[in-house]
Write a protein that holds these residues in place. Structure first.
Motif, PDB file in Angstrom:
ATOM      1  N   PHE A  17      -6.147  13.881  -3.262  1.00 31.36           N
ATOM      2  CA  PHE A  17      -6.359  15.026  -2.387  1.00 31.36           C
ATOM      3  C   PHE A  17      -6.991  14.653  -1.049  1.00 31.36           C
ATOM      4  CE2 PHE A  17      -6.248  19.316  -4.862  1.00 31.36           C
ATOM      5  CZ  PHE A  17      -4.868  19.209  -4.948  1.00 31.36           C
ATOM      6  N   GLY A  18      -7.619  13.494  -0.938  1.00 37.78           N
ATOM      7  CA  GLY A  18      -8.196  13.087   0.335  1.00 37.78           C
ATOM      8  C   GLY A  18      -7.255  12.327   1.239  1.00 37.78           C
ATOM      9  N   ALA A  19      -6.010  12.130   0.796  1.00 35.87           N
ATOM     10  CA  ALA A  19      -5.098  11.233   1.523  1.00 35.87           C
ATOM     11  C   ALA A  19      -4.763  11.720   2.926  1.00 35.87           C
ATOM     12  CB  ALA A  19      -3.815  11.036   0.712  1.00 35.87           C
ATOM     13  N   ALA A  20      -4.730  13.038   3.143  1.00 38.54           N
ATOM     14  CA  ALA A  20      -4.376  13.557   4.464  1.00 38.54           C
ATOM     15  C   ALA A  20      -5.390  13.172   5.535  1.00 38.54           C
ATOM     16  CB  ALA A  20      -4.218  15.069   4.407  1.00 38.54           C
ATOM     17  N   ALA A  21      -6.594  12.780   5.127  1.00 37.43           N
ATOM     18  CA  ALA A  21      -7.596  12.333   6.094  1.00 37.43           C
ATOM     19  C   ALA A  21      -7.240  10.975   6.696  1.00 37.43           C
ATOM     20  CB  ALA A  21      -8.967  12.260   5.428  1.00 37.43           C
ATOM     21  N   PHE A  22      -6.297  10.256   6.057  1.00 41.92           N
ATOM     22  CA  PHE A  22      -5.909   8.916   6.528  1.00 41.92           C
ATOM     23  C   PHE A  22      -4.596   8.994   7.306  1.00 41.92           C
ATOM     24  CE2 PHE A  22      -8.819   8.215   3.073  1.00 41.92           C
ATOM     25  CZ  PHE A  22      -9.565   7.120   3.483  1.00 41.92           C
ATOM     26  N   SER A  23      -4.583   9.800   8.336  1.00 34.52           N
ATOM     27  CA  SER A  23      -3.355   9.954   9.126  1.00 34.52           C
ATOM     28  C   SER A  23      -3.006   8.633   9.805  1.00 34.52           C
ATOM     29  CB  SER A  23      -3.545  11.041  10.182  1.00 34.52           C
ATOM     30  OG  SER A  23      -4.616  10.713  11.042  1.00 34.52           O
ATOM     31  N   GLY A  24      -1.711   8.353   9.858  1.00 34.24           N
ATOM     32  CA  GLY A  24      -1.234   7.154  10.549  1.00 34.24           C
ATOM     33  C   GLY A  24      -1.241   5.889   9.728  1.00 34.24           C
ATOM     34  N   VAL A  25      -1.627   5.954   8.429  1.00 31.23           N
ATOM     35  CA  VAL A  25      -1.620   4.753   7.598  1.00 31.23           C
ATOM     36  C   VAL A  25      -0.312   4.672   6.824  1.00 31.23           C
ATOM     37  CG1 VAL A  25      -4.122   4.953   7.377  1.00 31.23           C
ATOM     38  CG2 VAL A  25      -2.663   5.727   5.507  1.00 31.23           C
ATOM     39  N   GLU A  26       0.012   3.483   6.336  1.00 25.52           N
ATOM     40  CA  GLU A  26       1.191   3.275   5.497  1.00 25.52           C
ATOM     41  C   GLU A  26       0.789   3.562   4.046  1.00 25.52           C
ATOM     42  OE1 GLU A  26       4.175   2.622   6.651  1.00 25.52           O
ATOM     43  OE2 GLU A  26       3.477   2.500   8.734  1.00 25.52           O
ATOM     44  N   VAL A  27       1.445   4.532   3.432  1.00 26.60           N
ATOM     45  CA  VAL A  27       1.054   4.999   2.101  1.00 26.60           C
ATOM     46  C   VAL A  27       2.026   4.462   1.049  1.00 26.60           C
ATOM     47  CG1 VAL A  27       0.501   6.998   0.676  1.00 26.60           C
ATOM     48  CG2 VAL A  27       0.094   7.077   3.146  1.00 26.60           C
ATOM     49  N   PHE A  28       1.465   3.897  -0.030  1.00 32.24           N
ATOM     50  CA  PHE A  28       2.240   3.281  -1.101  1.00 32.24           C
ATOM     51  C   PHE A  28       1.963   3.997  -2.423  1.00 32.24           C
ATOM     52  CE2 PHE A  28       1.808   0.158   2.149  1.00 32.24           C
ATOM     53  CZ  PHE A  28       2.915  -0.672   2.083  1.00 32.24           C
ATOM     54  N   GLY A  29       2.999   4.066  -3.259  1.00 28.03           N
ATOM     55  CA  GLY A  29       2.842   4.612  -4.596  1.00 28.03           C
ATOM     56  C   GLY A  29       3.978   4.135  -5.477  1.00 28.03           C
ATOM     57  N   ALA A  30       3.822   4.315  -6.776  1.00 28.71           N
ATOM     58  CA  ALA A  30       4.890   3.944  -7.703  1.00 28.71           C
ATOM     59  C   ALA A  30       6.132   4.789  -7.429  1.00 28.71           C
ATOM     60  CB  ALA A  30       4.427   4.139  -9.141  1.00 28.71           C
ATOM     61  N   VAL A  31       7.291   4.230  -7.716  1.00 29.30           N
ATOM     62  CA  VAL A  31       8.539   4.966  -7.551  1.00 29.30           C
ATOM     63  C   VAL A  31       8.452   6.297  -8.289  1.00 29.30           C
ATOM     64  CG1 VAL A  31      10.963   5.001  -8.272  1.00 29.30           C
ATOM     65  CG2 VAL A  31      10.031   2.988  -7.143  1.00 29.30           C
ATOM     66  N   GLY A  32       8.829   7.360  -7.608  1.00 28.51           N
ATOM     67  CA  GLY A  32       8.808   8.686  -8.199  1.00 28.51           C
ATOM     68  C   GLY A  32       7.554   9.482  -7.894  1.00 28.51           C
ATOM     69  N   LEU A  33       6.511   8.813  -7.398  1.00 31.79           N
ATOM     70  CA  LEU A  33       5.261   9.520  -7.109  1.00 31.79           C
ATOM     71  C   LEU A  33       5.467  10.573  -6.032  1.00 31.79           C
ATOM     72  CD1 LEU A  33       2.196   9.825  -7.515  1.00 31.79           C
ATOM     73  CD2 LEU A  33       1.877   8.077  -5.761  1.00 31.79           C
ATOM     74  N   ASP A  34       6.282  10.270  -5.026  1.00 32.61           N
ATOM     75  CA  ASP A  34       6.516  11.239  -3.956  1.00 32.61           C
ATOM     76  C   ASP A  34       7.128  12.522  -4.491  1.00 32.61           C
ATOM     77  OD1 ASP A  34       8.807   9.729  -4.547  1.00 32.61           O
ATOM     78  OD2 ASP A  34       9.694  10.140  -2.591  1.00 32.61           O
ATOM     79  N   THR A  35       8.099  12.389  -5.387  1.00 35.97           N
ATOM     80  CA  THR A  35       8.740  13.565  -5.978  1.00 35.97           C
ATOM     81  C   THR A  35       7.771  14.332  -6.859  1.00 35.97           C
ATOM     82  OG1 THR A  35      10.883  12.434  -5.939  1.00 35.97           O
ATOM     83  CG2 THR A  35      10.684  14.348  -7.383  1.00 35.97           C
ATOM     84  N   ALA A  36       6.965  13.595  -7.643  1.00 33.08           N
ATOM     85  CA  ALA A  36       5.990  14.240  -8.514  1.00 33.08           C
ATOM     86  C   ALA A  36       4.985  15.049  -7.708  1.00 33.08           C
ATOM     87  CB  ALA A  36       5.276  13.189  -9.358  1.00 33.08           C
TER      88      ALA A  36
END
Length: 242
Positions: A81-100
């Motif tokens: 939930f705090g990720a939006a505070a890191f604007s402009g960074v390259e964000v990584f996650g396991a495959v499928g995390l974006d859809t989840a």
């Protein structure tokens, strides 16, 4: 002015690796500092917490530098939930995390409120939920500059279907486990857990880090390989996995 880990309220795990235990849910975040880039591991449970972490990272990095990469270990509110505070960074996650995250926004918000997060804070974070741009299928190596290399490994499913571990090549080696490993309480198996695969995910963690690594749980104090192995055996017995 750059400060030390301890001055910033962080714990030094290796020369260029630190971690912080956040209040409330005892969630752990990490920071790995290279000569040319810096990786934050997880982002806290709210926009306010994410902004605090970014400010603390700025103090640790010193003038003219910023967090450049963010790895999300799994899709639970106290880690994303705090990720939006890191604007402009390259964000990584396991495959499928974006859809989840895209389809689970309402449930994430509801889960945060059930666990005590202020409803307005939960709604604000859910509205600005950040999805990974980079999808880790197997392994992904990040060169942060100097001799600092990080391996992102898709080791799940287990705690969730999208468990990402972070191995830092250092002395000692450091493995950020997400909630595949917990020290301050029993590992939580919610409705999105896949218990039949969880012990195998911990086997993978042990293969990555080895006997002498420092393992950083998603919640609690750092542990060693023996602790991870014992928790693996406990989970196997708990869920009836051979």
């Amino acid at each position: 002015m750059r400060v030390t880990w301890e001055e910033a309220g962080w714990e030094s795990v290796a020369p260029f690796v630190g971690r912080r235990r956040l209040p409330g849910w005892d969630c752990t975040v990490g920071l790995v500092i290279g000569d040319s880039a810096a990786l934050m591991i997880d982002a806290g449970s709210s926009l306010r917490e994410g902004a605090l972490l970014r400010a603390e990272a700025q103090r640790l990095l010193g003038p003219g530098r910023r967090v450049t990469h963010l790895a999300l270990t799994h899709p639970h509110f106290d880690h994303v939930f705090g990720a939006a505070a890191f604007s402009g960074v390259e964000v990584f996650g396991a495959v499928g995390l974006d859809t989840a995250l895209a389809h689970g926004r309402e449930e994430l918000c509801a889960d945060a409120v059930r666990n005590g997060l202020d409803p307005r804070a939960a709604e604000g974070a859910a509205d600005l939920l950040v999805r990974p741009r980079h999808h880790v299928f197997g392994e992904w190596t990040l060169d942060l500059g100097g001799e600092v290399q990080v391996l992102l490994a898709n080791v799940g499913p287990g705690h969730t279907a999208y468990d990402l571990a972070v191995l830092v090549s250092s002395a000692p080696e450091v493995v950020f486990c997400g909630d595949l490993v917990e020290e301050s309480g029993e590992p939580q198996a919610g409705p999105d857990a896949i218990p039949s695969h969880w012990p195998a995910a911990l086997d993978r963690l042990l293969d990555l880090g080895g006997q002498d690594a420092v393992y950083v749980p998603g919640h609690g104090a750092t542990v060693d390989a023996a602790f991870v192995r014992a928790q693996r055996d406990e989970l196997a017995a708990r869920f009836g996995v051979a």
